[in-house]
Design a protein around this motif. Structure first.
Motif, mmCIF file in Angstrom:
data_model
loop_
_atom_site.group_PDB
_atom_site.id
_atom_site.type_symbol
_atom_site.label_atom_id
_atom_site.label_comp_id
_atom_site.label_asym_id
_atom_site.label_seq_id
_atom_site.Cartn_x
_atom_site.Cartn_y
_atom_site.Cartn_z
ATOM 1 N N ASN A 243 33.532 1.663 17.645
ATOM 2 C CA ASN A 243 34.324 1.879 16.432
ATOM 3 C C ASN A 243 35.393 2.947 16.638
ATOM 4 N N LEU A 244 35.160 3.849 17.579
ATOM 5 C CA LEU A 244 36.179 4.846 17.905
ATOM 6 C C LEU A 244 37.428 4.174 18.464
ATOM 7 N N ILE A 245 37.215 3.087 19.207
ATOM 8 C CA ILE A 245 38.327 2.409 19.860
ATOM 9 C C ILE A 245 38.960 1.343 18.974
ATOM 10 N N VAL A 246 38.138 0.495 18.374
ATOM 11 C CA VAL A 246 38.685 -0.663 17.657
ATOM 12 C C VAL A 246 38.472 -0.596 16.152
ATOM 13 N N GLY A 247 37.747 0.424 15.663
ATOM 14 C CA GLY A 247 37.431 0.485 14.240
ATOM 15 C C GLY A 247 38.165 1.583 13.517
ATOM 16 N N ASP A 248 37.403 2.328 12.715
ATOM 17 C CA ASP A 248 38.002 3.339 11.843
ATOM 18 C C ASP A 248 37.931 4.740 12.425
ATOM 19 N N GLY A 249 37.766 4.848 13.726
ATOM 20 C CA GLY A 249 37.733 6.153 14.369
ATOM 21 C C GLY A 249 36.351 6.684 14.656
ATOM 22 N N GLY A 250 35.304 5.992 14.191
ATOM 23 C CA GLY A 250 33.936 6.392 14.519
ATOM 24 C C GLY A 250 33.391 7.540 13.704
ATOM 25 N N LEU A 251 34.126 8.016 12.695
ATOM 26 C CA LEU A 251 33.655 9.162 11.917
ATOM 27 C C LEU A 251 32.343 8.851 11.196
ATOM 28 N N PHE A 252 32.267 7.695 10.545
ATOM 29 C CA PHE A 252 31.071 7.349 9.790
ATOM 30 C C PHE A 252 29.866 7.172 10.707
ATOM 31 N N GLU A 253 30.089 6.578 11.882
ATOM 32 C CA GLU A 253 28.996 6.416 12.838
ATOM 33 C C GLU A 253 28.501 7.768 13.323
ATOM 34 N N LEU A 254 29.421 8.690 13.566
ATOM 35 C CA LEU A 254 29.028 10.011 14.031
ATOM 36 C C LEU A 254 28.221 10.750 12.963
ATOM 37 N N ILE A 255 28.631 10.638 11.716
ATOM 38 C CA ILE A 255 27.872 11.267 10.627
ATOM 39 C C ILE A 255 26.474 10.663 10.538
ATOM 40 N N GLY A 256 26.381 9.339 10.659
ATOM 41 C CA GLY A 256 25.072 8.692 10.625
ATOM 42 C C GLY A 256 24.183 9.154 11.763
ATOM 43 N N ILE A 257 24.743 9.303 12.947
ATOM 44 C CA ILE A 257 23.979 9.790 14.097
ATOM 45 C C ILE A 257 23.472 11.210 13.837
ATOM 46 N N LEU A 258 24.324 12.066 13.305
ATOM 47 C CA LEU A 258 23.931 13.452 13.050
ATOM 48 C C LEU A 258 22.815 13.531 12.015
ATOM 49 N N VAL A 259 22.916 12.744 10.945
ATOM 50 C CA VAL A 259 21.876 12.750 9.919
ATOM 51 C C VAL A 259 20.578 12.172 10.467
ATOM 52 N N GLY A 260 20.676 11.065 11.212
ATOM 53 C CA GLY A 260 19.479 10.487 11.812
ATOM 54 C C GLY A 260 18.812 11.448 12.780
ATOM 55 N N HIS A 261 19.620 12.166 13.564
ATOM 56 C CA HIS A 261 19.058 13.136 14.504
ATOM 57 C C HIS A 261 18.397 14.301 13.771
ATOM 58 N N LEU A 262 18.972 14.717 12.657
ATOM 59 C CA LEU A 262 18.368 15.796 11.885
ATOM 60 C C LEU A 262 16.971 15.406 11.419
ATOM 61 N N TYR A 263 16.837 14.184 10.884
ATOM 62 C CA TYR A 263 15.502 13.734 10.456
ATOM 63 C C TYR A 263 14.558 13.633 11.652
ATOM 64 N N PHE A 264 15.006 13.008 12.737
ATOM 65 C CA PHE A 264 14.157 12.811 13.905
ATOM 66 C C PHE A 264 13.688 14.149 14.483
ATOM 67 N N PHE A 265 14.597 15.097 14.542
ATOM 68 C CA PHE A 265 14.234 16.399 15.098
ATOM 69 C C PHE A 265 13.226 17.134 14.215
ATOM 70 N N LEU A 266 13.500 17.178 12.915
ATOM 71 C CA LEU A 266 12.617 17.912 12.011
ATOM 72 C C LEU A 266 11.265 17.228 11.833
ATOM 73 N N LYS A 267 11.256 15.908 11.849
ATOM 74 C CA LYS A 267 10.025 15.160 11.594
ATOM 75 C C LYS A 267 9.163 15.007 12.833
ATOM 76 N N PHE A 268 9.772 14.732 13.965
ATOM 77 C CA PHE A 268 9.016 14.415 15.167
ATOM 78 C C PHE A 268 9.174 15.445 16.282
ATOM 79 N N LYS A 269 10.430 15.727 16.639
ATOM 80 C CA LYS A 269 10.693 16.537 17.830
ATOM 81 C C LYS A 269 10.212 17.977 17.667
ATOM 82 N N TYR A 270 10.579 18.618 16.576
ATOM 83 C CA TYR A 270 10.252 20.033 16.380
ATOM 84 C C TYR A 270 8.744 20.276 16.300
#
Length: 247
Positions: free
Chosen positions: A161-188
């Motif tokens: 999406n960074l190349i052919v879409g809307d710049g990848g901003l929404f995907e990056l936000i989704g990754i950051l939020v998903g990582h926050l949950y994964f880290f707090l719930k499982f990793k930490y």
């Protein structure tokens, strides 16, 4: 026969994914056919804060303009929400709802702060990211037959999406939020020995109690709960082991 197949498929969708999936179809189609104005569905800080149009907090996650990218969102929503609900969160609907609520609240805060109108993209990506981290060594297939470990799929979508879409901003936000949950719930808690910072509210267990699940006749139940308060917070299933596709 075709109608029976569609009906059987629809009834087979787990209930939480079903409500999310149906809502993500109904609202965009209603807006597409002029039954409701799209302007009433997007996230707008001024309308939420000053005019108390609270429904926008929910509709901004369910609505997206109908098009090819919207259809991709529906595919990933269905595929990876079903896999989480019937895998890691099998028999634990309250815990899965808590996951969705955590990601949703984080995205609402980011959306209101950053002035984002649509939140379907990052919401879907946050769920996809969590599944990929819990099943990171499973090989997935992307477009044109490319194959790689699941842990890279969110970043492939971001790059695409960074190349052919809307710049990848929404995907990056989704990754950051998903990582926050994964880290707090499982990793930490597991890798760093920290406390469990994300827990499911007890009232959710009242309305969505945990339950036993069986894989087939004569097989041992996957999990057993003696009361709704246990809820499965003490453990999880790390994936179902099948090869899954991203295309």
């Amino acid at each position: 026969m075709a109608s029976n197949d569609i009906g059987d498929w629809f009834r087979s969708i787990p209930r939480i994914t079903k409500f999310w999936f149906v809502g993500s179809i109904a609202l965009p189609l209603a807006a597409k056919f002029g039954l409701i104005s799209p302007v009433m569905l997007i996230l707008r800080y001024d309308f939420v804060v000053y005019k108390f149009q609270i429904w926008r907090l929910l509709t901004s996650v369910l609505y997206y303009p109908v098009g090819f990218h919207y259809l991709l969102n529906l595919y990933f929503l269905y595929s990876y929400s079903v896999r989480l609900e019937t895998g890691t969160f099998l028999g634990r609907p309250a815990d899965y709802i808590a996951l969705l609520c955590f990601n949703w609240i984080c995205l609402i805060i980011i959306g209101l702060t950053a002035g984002l109108f649509y939140l379907m993209d990052p919401m879907v990506l946050s769920v996809l990211y969590i599944w990929c981290q819990l099943n990171k060594d499973i090989t997935v297939t992307f477009w044109f037959g490319t194959r790689f470990p699941a842990m890279y799929l969110p970043w492939v979508l971001f790059g695409f999406n960074l190349i052919v879409g809307d710049g990848g901003l929404f995907e990056l936000i989704g990754i950051l939020v998903g990582h926050l949950y994964f880290f707090l719930k499982f990793k930490y808690p597991q890798d760093f020995g920290g406390p469990q910072l994300i827990t499911t509210p007890q009232f959710l267990y009242k309305y969505f109690p945990s339950h036993q699940t069986w894989t087939g006749f004569g097989e041992v139940p996957r999990r057993r709960f003696t009361n709704g308060n246990q809820g499965g917070e003490g453990g999880h299933t790390w994936g179902r082991g099948q090869t899954l596709g991203g295309n």
